[in-house]
Motif scaffolding. Structure first.
Motif, short mmCIF file in Angstrom:
data_model
loop_
_atom_site.label_atom_id
_atom_site.label_comp_id
_atom_site.label_asym_id
_atom_site.label_seq_id
_atom_site.Cartn_x
_atom_site.Cartn_y
_atom_site.Cartn_z
N ALA A 22 0.82 -1.22 0.00
CA ALA A 22 0.00 0.00 0.00
C ALA A 22 0.85 1.27 0.00
O ALA A 22 0.37 2.33 -0.41
N HIS A 23 2.12 1.14 0.43
CA HIS A 23 2.99 2.32 0.49
C HIS A 23 3.65 2.63 -0.85
O HIS A 23 4.40 3.59 -0.95
N LYS A 24 3.39 1.81 -1.85
CA LYS A 24 3.99 2.06 -3.17
C LYS A 24 2.92 2.45 -4.21
O LYS A 24 3.22 2.53 -5.40
N THR A 25 1.70 2.63 -3.78
CA THR A 25 0.64 3.01 -4.72
C THR A 25 0.77 4.50 -5.06
O THR A 25 1.31 5.28 -4.27
N PRO A 26 0.26 4.91 -6.23
CA PRO A 26 0.32 6.33 -6.58
C PRO A 26 -0.33 7.21 -5.51
O PRO A 26 0.18 8.29 -5.20
N ALA A 27 -1.43 6.74 -4.93
CA ALA A 27 -2.11 7.56 -3.92
C ALA A 27 -1.21 7.79 -2.71
O ALA A 27 -1.11 8.91 -2.19
N PHE A 28 -0.50 6.73 -2.28
CA PHE A 28 0.37 6.92 -1.11
C PHE A 28 1.62 7.72 -1.48
O PHE A 28 2.08 8.56 -0.70
N LEU A 29 2.14 7.48 -2.69
CA LEU A 29 3.34 8.23 -3.11
C LEU A 29 3.05 9.72 -3.22
O LEU A 29 3.97 10.54 -3.09
N ALA A 30 1.78 10.07 -3.40
CA ALA A 30 1.42 11.49 -3.41
C ALA A 30 1.49 12.08 -2.00
O ALA A 30 1.63 13.29 -1.82
N LEU A 31 1.43 11.20 -0.98
CA LEU A 31 1.57 11.65 0.41
C LEU A 31 3.03 11.65 0.84
O LEU A 31 3.46 12.52 1.60
N ARG A 56 6.65 10.83 -1.03
CA ARG A 56 7.34 10.48 -2.29
C ARG A 56 8.33 9.35 -2.10
O ARG A 56 8.76 8.71 -3.06
N PHE A 57 8.76 9.08 -0.84
CA PHE A 57 9.75 8.03 -0.60
C PHE A 57 9.11 6.65 -0.48
O PHE A 57 9.81 5.64 -0.34
N GLY A 58 7.78 6.60 -0.49
CA GLY A 58 7.11 5.31 -0.39
C GLY A 58 7.35 4.63 0.93
O GLY A 58 7.55 3.41 1.00
#
Ligand SMILES: N[C@@H](CCC(=O)N[C@@H](CS)C(=O)NCC(=O)O)C(=O)O
Length: 213
Positions: free
Chosen positions: A41-50, A52-54
């Motif tokens: 879940a930490h590599k999804t586009p939605a999370f990367l928008a929060l 950027r380091f995933g």
């Protein structure tokens, strides 16, 4: 009143705990979003928008839309916006930052990694783990020596340096590090644990998302 902050993280994460502890000591209730790392879940586009380091943690300041990454930087932000735990003078703030940079340079990585191995989250050769253990012990010795004659890491009052470092040392026993020979650290931990708003990771980090705190 709706909380100002939304913390994204996972209950097993030391860096997530640092931020939850900072929020709680600042008296800030927070919404909480569970990020299941095993599901990616930490590599999804939605999370990367929060973030950027995933990585977790990520913190949203719902009052202004800011999205923040890196636990130490988030603690600095909390000190900036709440006026708490930032240090009493420029010199104290400089020392606080030095300890926070040192934390991720020398203390956090070996301790978190040894804990990860002990809990079965991480695999590594014995020699590699022994190297981490030696680095962790050396860093704990530095902190223990520094705390002799001091109540807190910098100045006379608790600061984000204490919160940041506590969020690592709390996990040292789970990583196989004994604090019995570190009496200054043990006394310092007791002082942190006596602060209003203190909570353990289990008390502050839910295992599931929480809409309102
Ligand atoms: N220096 C970062 C470290 C964050 C970190 O290592 N988070 C871990 C969980 S404890 C993570 O997200 N790991 C997944 C990954 O790196 O892909 C911080 O303090 O925020």
């Amino acid at each position: 009143m709706a909380p100002r902050f939304r913390l994204h993280g996972i209950h097993l994460s030391g860096p997530t705990y640092k931020v939850a502890l900072g929020l709680s000591l600042c008296g800030e209730a927070f919404d909480y979003e569970h990020v299941p790392l095993r599901e990616g879940a930490h590599k999804t586009p939605a999370f990367l928008a929060l973030n950027r380091f995933g990585q977790v943690p990520a913190l949203e300041d719902l009052s202004n839309g800011r999205r923040l990454a890196q636990a130490a930087a988030i603690l600095e932000y909390l000190a900036d916006v709440t006026g708490r735990f930032g240090g009493a003078s420029l010199d104290e703030r400089l020392r606080v930052r030095e300890w926070m940079y040192w934390d991720y340079d020398r203390l956090a990585v070996p301790i978190y990694r040894c804990r990860g191995v002990a809990l079965g989250f991480r695999k590594a050769d014995e020699a590699v783990v022994a190297g981490w253990r030696a680095e962790g012990e050396a860093a704990l010795a530095v902190l223990d020596a520094h705390l002799a004659g001091r109540d807190f890491v910098v100045g006379e009052a608790p600061s984000i340096a204490d919160i940041d470092l506590y969020g690592v040392v709390h996990y040292a026993p789970a990583g196989g590090f004994s604090l019995v020979e570190r009496p200054q650290i043990a006394r310092w931990m007791a002082r942190i644990e006596a602060l209003p708003g203190y909570g353990t990771p289990e008390a502050l980090l839910p295992t599931q998302s929480r809409a309102t705190a």
